[in-house]
Design a protein around this motif. Structure first.
Motif, short mmCIF file in Angstrom:
data_model
loop_
_atom_site.label_atom_id
_atom_site.label_comp_id
_atom_site.label_asym_id
_atom_site.label_seq_id
_atom_site.Cartn_x
_atom_site.Cartn_y
_atom_site.Cartn_z
N TYR A 1 0.85 -1.19 0.00
CA TYR A 1 0.00 0.00 0.00
C TYR A 1 0.89 1.24 0.00
CZ TYR A 1 -4.09 2.92 0.79
OH TYR A 1 -5.10 3.86 0.64
N ASP A 2 0.57 2.18 -0.88
CA ASP A 2 1.36 3.40 -1.01
C ASP A 2 1.08 4.32 0.17
OD1 ASP A 2 2.70 5.66 -1.78
OD2 ASP A 2 1.68 5.91 -3.70
N ASP A 3 2.07 4.48 1.06
CA ASP A 3 1.89 5.33 2.23
C ASP A 3 1.70 6.80 1.87
OD1 ASP A 3 1.99 3.31 4.14
OD2 ASP A 3 4.18 3.35 4.23
N LYS A 4 2.04 7.16 0.64
CA LYS A 4 1.88 8.54 0.19
C LYS A 4 0.58 8.75 -0.60
CE LYS A 4 6.88 9.42 -0.14
NZ LYS A 4 8.00 9.82 -1.04
N TYR A 5 -0.23 7.71 -0.67
CA TYR A 5 -1.44 7.78 -1.48
C TYR A 5 -2.37 8.90 -1.02
CZ TYR A 5 -5.47 6.20 -4.21
OH TYR A 5 -6.51 6.14 -5.10
N PHE B 1 -10.70 3.24 0.85
CA PHE B 1 -11.95 3.98 0.97
C PHE B 1 -11.88 5.02 2.08
CE2 PHE B 1 -14.14 1.52 -2.15
CZ PHE B 1 -15.25 2.29 -2.49
N LYS B 2 -11.22 4.68 3.16
CA LYS B 2 -11.07 5.63 4.26
C LYS B 2 -10.29 6.86 3.80
CE LYS B 2 -9.82 5.64 9.18
NZ LYS B 2 -8.90 6.80 9.23
N ASP B 3 -9.22 6.63 3.04
CA ASP B 3 -8.42 7.75 2.52
C ASP B 3 -9.25 8.63 1.58
OD1 ASP B 3 -6.16 7.08 3.93
OD2 ASP B 3 -5.15 6.09 2.25
N MET B 4 -9.99 8.00 0.68
CA MET B 4 -10.78 8.76 -0.30
C MET B 4 -11.87 9.58 0.39
SD MET B 4 -11.23 6.31 -3.67
CE MET B 4 -11.98 4.92 -2.80
N VAL B 5 -12.57 8.97 1.34
CA VAL B 5 -13.65 9.66 2.02
C VAL B 5 -13.12 10.82 2.86
CG1 VAL B 5 -15.41 9.42 3.83
CG2 VAL B 5 -15.24 7.72 2.00
N GLU B 6 -11.99 10.61 3.53
CA GLU B 6 -11.42 11.67 4.37
C GLU B 6 -10.98 12.87 3.55
OE1 GLU B 6 -8.37 9.99 6.80
OE2 GLU B 6 -9.79 9.07 8.21
N VAL B 7 -10.54 12.63 2.33
CA VAL B 7 -10.07 13.74 1.48
C VAL B 7 -11.21 14.41 0.74
CG1 VAL B 7 -8.63 14.37 -0.50
CG2 VAL B 7 -7.77 12.76 1.22
N PHE B 8 -12.07 13.61 0.11
CA PHE B 8 -13.09 14.18 -0.77
C PHE B 8 -14.51 14.21 -0.19
CE2 PHE B 8 -9.78 12.50 -3.66
CZ PHE B 8 -9.40 13.70 -4.27
N GLY B 9 -14.69 13.62 0.98
CA GLY B 9 -15.99 13.68 1.62
C GLY B 9 -16.92 12.54 1.25
N GLU B 10 -16.92 12.16 -0.03
CA GLU B 10 -17.76 11.06 -0.47
C GLU B 10 -17.21 10.42 -1.73
OE1 GLU B 10 -21.62 12.83 -1.03
OE2 GLU B 10 -21.14 13.51 -3.06
N VAL B 11 -17.57 9.18 -1.93
CA VAL B 11 -17.12 8.40 -3.09
C VAL B 11 -18.32 7.70 -3.70
CG1 VAL B 11 -15.64 6.51 -3.89
CG2 VAL B 11 -14.84 8.02 -2.05
#
Length: 348
Positions: free
Chosen positions: A223-227, A272-282
């Motif tokens: 997993y990319d830690d910088k993702y 999914f946790k990373d995406m939601v935390e950054v963009f609010g929703e997926v």
């Protein structure tokens, strides 16, 4: 024959032997325009093979006198099959590219935004399984090489002298004349991706994919830690733009295989946790849906047919009317979503 007459005849002969054929080749290449350096259409260039999409789509942007769009769509080869003209009341440019690596998203979005002359209202952005895999190396050329070439002062003219461009023009002429192309992807002059591939190869392709997935010794998953930082960089670069993030509708059989691996399942949850935390929703098109469970929707284990892209666009615009194929995942629904996909895997 005196010397003047001889020189004149030599000149005319050279003109016929060298210049005239070269002019015909250049004129033909311009007429077909396989590199999308010009914006004309005709019945002999309405099928275009995407042989160098990064250059072609960048040229497409620069060949339009008024490149002005409300929104941008970007993603991998899957998203090239999503028809930008299916959006209602919005003018969208599809800048999706084959094997687009997560590290390429920002420069291509920045370039399109600069050429647009203003921020896009919305960026429809595909984020896909394995975009978070650090072991997937970006082997594509630096995006700036395509930008610079497209903007070279005489590039549009000098490209007409290229043998490879002429060869592509000949191929495009042939398939346009036949009004048919047998291959994975061709484009119309309106940037619409099409395919004639059938899905009769799915079973042998599945065996190869399954074997490669299970052989972790050849390319271990990391997993990319910088993702998350990369996602934050995208969000920060365009504070006035709304990001509509959506996931690739993975065939359910492949999706189950991914979640059957504990490490991959944990990575999927982290993703999914990373995406939601950054963009609010997926907008998730994954799981077991009428699209993903019907392999008639796919011509291989990664790519869906354009008709599926039309359904996805309709769902992105009106998700409440398409709950059977898309789930909106946010902070409130995150745990429920993760639990539902794991539960469906366990009950298969």
């Amino acid at each position: 024959m005196n010397s003047k007459q001889w020189i004149k005849r030599l000149f005319l002969t050279s003109l016929i032997v060298v210049v005239l054929p070269a002019s015909i080749v250049i004129g033909f290449t311009y007429y077909i325009d396989p590199l999308w350096n010009f914006d004309h259409k005709n019945k002999y260039n309405d099928y275009q093979i995407g042989f160098d999409e990064r250059q072609q789509k960048t040229n497409y942007i620069n060949s339009r006198k008024n490149f002005s769009y409300d929104d941008l769509m970007i993603g991998t080869s899957r998203v090239t099959y999503m028809n930008e003209h299916q959006f209602k009341n919005e003018k969208v440019f599809n800048y999706s590219l084959s094997s687009l690596h997560i590290d390429e998203y920002l420069p291509y979005i920045e370039y399109a935004t600069n050429k647009n002359g203003k921020d896009f209202d919305t960026i429809f952005m595909e984020l896909y399984v394995n975009s978070y895999d650090a072991s997937t190396i970006n082997t594509n050329r630096d995006p700036s090489t395509y930008f610079q070439k497209s903007e070279e002062p005489f590039y549009r003219i000098t490209s007409l002298f290229s043998k490879s461009t002429f060869d592509s023009a000949v191929n495009n002429y042939k398939i346009s004349k036949a009004n048919y192309y047998i291959g994975p992807r061709s484009y119309t002059r309106d940037n619409v991706g099409e395919t004639t591939y059938s899905n009769d190869r799915l079973q042998p392709l599945w065996e190869r994919f399954k074997a490669a997935f299970e052989d972790t010794t050849t390319r271990p998953f990391i997993y990319d830690d910088k993702y998350k930082q990369k996602l934050l960089a995208l969000e920060k670069a365009f504070p006035n733009t709304k990001f509509v993030v959506f996931t690739d509708p993975i065939p359910s059989k492949r999706f189950d295989l991914i979640l059957s691996n504990q490490e991959q399942r944990q990575a999927y949850e982290r993703w999914f946790k990373d995406m939601v935390e950054v963009f609010g929703e997926v907008y998730s098109f994954q799981g077991h849906t009428p699209i993903t469970t019907d392999m008639n929707n796919y011509f291989d284990w990664f790519h869906y047919y354009p008709a599926v892209g039309d359904e996805m666009i309709a769902a992105l615009q009106k998700p409440s009317q398409h709950k059977d194929i898309v789930k909106i995942v946010n902070n409130d629904s995150f745990r429920k979503y993760i639990g539902s996909v794991n539960k469906k895997k366990e009950t298969q």
